[in-house]
Design an enzyme around this catalytic site. Sequence first.
Site, short mmCIF file in Angstrom:
data_model
loop_
_atom_site.label_atom_id
_atom_site.label_comp_id
_atom_site.label_asym_id
_atom_site.label_seq_id
_atom_site.Cartn_x
_atom_site.Cartn_y
_atom_site.Cartn_z
N GLU B 152 -55.44 8.83 16.38
CA GLU B 152 -55.13 7.61 17.12
C GLU B 152 -55.60 7.62 18.57
OE1 GLU B 152 -53.71 4.73 16.05
OE2 GLU B 152 -53.69 5.47 13.99
N SER B 430 7.02 -5.91 -5.53
CA SER B 430 7.88 -4.79 -5.92
C SER B 430 7.42 -3.44 -5.37
CB SER B 430 7.95 -4.69 -7.44
OG SER B 430 8.48 -5.88 -7.95
#
Lengths: 152, 739
Positions: B152, B430
């Site tokens: 690059e 419950s």
Amino acid sequence: MKRLFSREIKNTSILHLLLMATVFAFLLNGCGKRTVFYPVPEEQFPVEQQKGVPTVPKGYSSGPANALYQDATQAMAAGAFDRAELSLERALRIEPGNPYYWYTMGKVKYRQGANNQAIQFCLKSKSLAGRDSKLIRMNDELIDQIRRETSS
Amino acid sequence: MQITEISEEIRTKFDGKRWALPAQVYARPLEIYSGLYLSPDKFVKELELSGYRVETDVKTPGGYSRTGNSFRLITRPFTFPGGEEPAKAIQIQFVDNQIGSISSTISSENLPFVRFDPARIGSFHPLIHEDRVILQQDQIPEMLKLALMAVEDKKFYSHHGISISGIARAFIVNIKAGKTVQGGSTLTQQLVKNFFLNRERTLSRKFREVIMALLLEYHYSKEEILTAYINEVFLGQDGRRAIHGFALASQYYFRRDLEDLSIAQIATLVGMVKGPSYYNPLRNPENCLARRNNVLAIMFADDIIDEATYNRATSQPITDVAPLKSGFNRFPAFLELVKRQLTKEYREEDLKTGGLKILTTLDPHVQLIAEEQLSRTVEALTGNESRAEVEGAVIVTGRENGEVQALVGSKNIRVHGFNRALDAHRPIGSLIKPAVYLAGLANGYTLTTPLNDVGISLENDGKNWQPKNYDNVEHGRVAFYRALAKSYNLATVRLGMQIGLEDVVETLNSLGASYTGRIYPSLLLGSLNMSPLEVTQLYQTIASGGFYLPLRSIQSVFDNKGKLLTRYGLKVEQRFPAEQMYLLNHVLQRVMTEGTGDKFVNPQQVTLAGKTGTTNDLRDSWFAGYSGDRLAVVWLGNDDNESIALSGSSGALHVWGRVMNTMHVQPLRVPEPEQIVWRRIDVDTLRPTHIFNRNSTVLPFIEGSLSGNRPDGSSLDRGLEGLENTAREVLDSIDDLMR
């Protein structure tokens, strides 16, 4: 192994009666006092002072958790209480019902100076100790010791 | 804009971005040992989730091979609170669905247990769909830097941010071609484009890019710029997740850490910088292969690799593994719990940029079971009926340590929306009853104290309230234990009113609730709202025998240098005496065999305990229950609070049962405190009876409660049943010995 006798005796068989009779004979033979069948821990337990090979409470060891427990006792011997705590937590993940590990955790917390937690771990150990009177006594002794030290 | 302003902008943004290290979140480490119940297939699933790869010849950490029930693998090193766990080369032999043996491949020595590196399950990144693993300068392989520069930007170390000759060369090439075929950008310019600029291609943008590149070089060293580039560059897309940086790309494409990559693999990634999509090794393998060989040729020409290496590298396939569909943010409901607990102690900023490493308690194996069983069971229960809108939540924890192993906030696991496990605050019905009965035990009630299950009319919150039983039947005189096991409402309300509502609320809060609202009778039937997580905290105390264990989802937090910041250790606090808890546990076990939980199919034949919960008009269906090792809480309901036509028993219990049955669970064995004695009781008269009475049951009692001090004034004298009791204990002891 599957339990031989459930809490609820639904069918009274002849075999059962025979067994009961044997048991009564056993009792009449001077064994009326409750017999503790739980494995008796080693005399030296806990073993953090002992260098080299730590003693394993008989009947309470299973391979992997015990290896971690040994790590913990070695770390305690070396004064590395944080490391001991970590190993014990791992041992307890594998064997959460082992009251000896909880007791040792109480010891570690005591050495770390976390007295309140030390007492709580001892109480936890006691709650899992069933009828292991020796372990119950060991826990009580540590609790007493901490209370004496903190009150003085 | 002035140069100084641009300069300031660069410094602010670059410093911010460079150090934006998102917190990484890990599952619990898998610990294996001989005897552990784990099927080979489930084990493979765990390995996959941790990014292990199949190899024929295992040579590097993270590789494994399987031959039938035998595995060879090398674990990856990982730092835990106690220090580093080094990589281990091991061989595992499975026997049926258990681990038979573990041995070291090198020394053949048997190993008692092995702890794996945990799966990375998410990160707290500022942008949801971006992911990256950030490397420090010294963690970047030299070969990668050389290859990257060769391809690059050959003059990276000598230019000042831009390369005039590069631009000129590109200009000529592009003129000749009549279009843009070559870019003249340096690595610095590419970084500037990624960091600061948008994608428009104008002359002014190009000018700005050049200025910024020069300024970046002026303010920062070459190494800093290169490191930022390697961490930032975009290298592909995994669904909605953008793969940024070489470290993550390495894990995604090759299931290896960057430092373990071969030269061919480094060349593949370097080649992809030019076009992550066009050179994608999965979608465009031919383009990728040609590009990789091109990169290798440049490396060879530049003397980075020798000819032999070049030849070897070009002959290798592109990749030998499927891409890692990691558990990354795969468990959003659990991650939310982690985040909420963390934000109590850490700033949001620290989580997103501090590079924290967070070790959690999530057990992926349990989590996957809970997810699957919730959605499958809800589907089976509701089918295509109008109940299709039934939603749900599941939480699984360790019974004795309070570690959250699984948390599911919806039947639609993939949809990251309303987290019902944390945020659905619903009446608990419950599920409150154990608190009422525990308050009863603390007030001297025994398991056989008779309660009146007959109608009652009370003033409730300014209105007249006449509670009913679920089956609309009044059961008359019932034993304390039976009223709880069968979940009788009328008996419960009468019991609660006798003890006093304040006592009940105090018990509830000691169990782990934090109720501070108004106190009125319908609380006794669970008219208060709680989230599944809050319910789990409540039942944690019950399951652990009266010890309050704060629920934990985090084990420890490390900073970005690997230093331990916080550890969330095991904590216990006794809130109730062991004897009372023993009695309560006994009744909750009866729920599963003769109470509202008896529809549970128990193929593993293990002792379990639990409680159902149902609210008015069947709007909420709850179940909370535990085995020897795990506690699980399930809620089903509708987000609009419409009826789902399912009770706790016909809805949540099924989900719970399937979750428990799919895992291997340990039977519940609650050690008997010394003060517990057992008595045979006639189930009708609730009086002591003899062993030959078939209409009887054996119940535990606290020793002191046997004579005189029962609230109903009756007493239990020791008769024939005393002898039976002793005999039974001896039988049990023999049983224990033979076990």
